[in-house]
Scaffold this active site. Structure first.
Site, short mmCIF file in Angstrom:
data_model
loop_
_atom_site.label_atom_id
_atom_site.label_comp_id
_atom_site.label_asym_id
_atom_site.label_seq_id
_atom_site.Cartn_x
_atom_site.Cartn_y
_atom_site.Cartn_z
N CYS A 118 -36.54 -20.41 -5.19
CA CYS A 118 -36.16 -21.60 -5.95
C CYS A 118 -35.95 -22.69 -4.93
O CYS A 118 -34.92 -22.72 -4.25
CB CYS A 118 -34.88 -21.35 -6.75
SG CYS A 118 -34.25 -22.86 -7.52
N CYS A 121 -32.80 -25.21 -5.84
CA CYS A 121 -31.39 -24.79 -5.78
C CYS A 121 -31.35 -23.30 -5.49
O CYS A 121 -31.72 -22.89 -4.39
CB CYS A 121 -30.64 -25.16 -7.07
SG CYS A 121 -31.52 -24.79 -8.60
N SER A 122 -30.93 -22.47 -6.45
CA SER A 122 -30.84 -21.03 -6.17
C SER A 122 -31.07 -20.23 -7.44
O SER A 122 -30.44 -19.20 -7.63
CB SER A 122 -29.49 -20.70 -5.55
OG SER A 122 -28.46 -21.10 -6.44
N CYS A 123 -31.96 -20.69 -8.33
CA CYS A 123 -32.23 -19.97 -9.58
C CYS A 123 -32.65 -18.54 -9.27
O CYS A 123 -33.47 -18.31 -8.38
CB CYS A 123 -33.34 -20.67 -10.37
SG CYS A 123 -32.89 -22.34 -10.86
#
Lengths: 213, 87
Positions: A118, A121-123
């Site tokens: 991702c 962000c940090s999906c």
């Protein structure tokens, strides 16, 4: 090498790294969180026990859930077809509480290796794999996985033949991704419980391969 | 023949989920994912219109030019319809 406590600020007299006590004032957003939580409790909207139970539920999610899905895909071709067609529906079929997760499953084969990132962000498919590893959220992984995925894979110990096609998936919006790694050789006849034990977290992100029996 | 699309080159402020490194790049629609609320409005608590969401597949050569590790490797990303134009 990954390090268990990268944020320590010093070394004790006995030589053990430590992190100082968190005696600093709360930040603006920490104060906001405490205030909202206390108000919700005071007004009877929720209780401390409910909050603790929800944190427990989040912490209880582990990559073992994803491993069960992969092992079933390895042993049940019809399930694998449904998983590839609609990942969320296939997981609900296995009674996982995946909430509003929209899951896309991608399959590694002799010709294709998939890698998930991702960049924004940090999906991460937390409902299926638990909390993401720290490195997944770093700027280094997020930027390099799309720019030089093969170099990143080599650093994870995954050396791919030149003819293998690398497909990187950037989770930019509403979907979350799981890799169905290729079933390792020598696993014919193993049941799905034993197979699930071979499926590592990294193999479902694409930065690793499953264990061999 | 897969449908070819280009990501718009807008550079608006706000909660935009079309990554900057893909703006102006051309790919093919890998699959349509259905309609989802526009995050550019959702992020601010505004009523969000539904936008069609697509998985778009780009070649590494298209994204990184001669600097690509392997030209035919691919990168898939989810892009909302209002960020895409047909080519």
């Amino acid at each position: 090498m990954p390090h268990d406590h990268p944020d320590h600020a010093g070394i004790s007299a006995s030589g053990h790294p430590f992190r100082p006590d968190n005696d600093t004032p709360l930040t603006y957003w920490q104060r906001m969180e405490v205030a909202v939580r206390e108000l919700l409790i005071e007004k009877g909207v929720t209780t401390p026990a409910e909050i603790a139970a929800q944190i427990d539920a989040m912490d209880a999610r582990t990559p073992a859930n994803g491993a069960r899905v992969v092992a079933r895909a390895w042993t049940d071709p019809a399930f694998k077809a449904r998983l590839l067609a609609d990942g969320s529906a296939a997981c609900r079929e296995m009674d996982f509480d995946i909430g509003a997760l929209n899951l896309v499953a991608v399959e590694n084969t002799d010709d294709v290796h998939n890698l998930i990132v991702c960049t924004l962000c940090s999906c991460y498919p937390r409902n299926l794999l638990g909390l993401p590893p720290d490195w997944y959220k770093t700027r280094e992984y997020r930027s390099r996985a799309v720019r030089e995925p093969r170099a990143v894979l080599r650093e994870f110990g995954v050396e791919l033949p030149a003819q293998t096609r690398v497909r990187v998936h950037d989770s930019t919006a509403d979907m979350r991704y799981i890799v169905i790694p290729a079933r390792p050789p020598g696993t014919e006849g193993m049941d799905s419980t034993s197979l699930a034990a071979l499926v590592t977290r990294d193999s479902m992100i694409g930065t690793g391969l499953p264990r061999c029996p | 023949m897969a449908e070819r699309v280009r990501v718009k080159t807008w550079m608006p402020p706000g909660h935009v989920r079309a990554p900057a490194y893909l703006r102006g790049k051309t790919g093919v629609i890998e699959r349509a994912l259905g309609a989802f609320g526009n995050p550019e409005q959702l992020a601010y608590g505004l009523p969000a219109e539904k936008q069609p969401l697509y998985r778009v597949r780009f070649s590494m050569a298209e994204v990184w030019g001669a600097g690509a590790e392997v030209s035919d490797d691919t990168l898939d990303a989810e892009i909302y319809g209002h960020w895409l134009e047909r080519v």
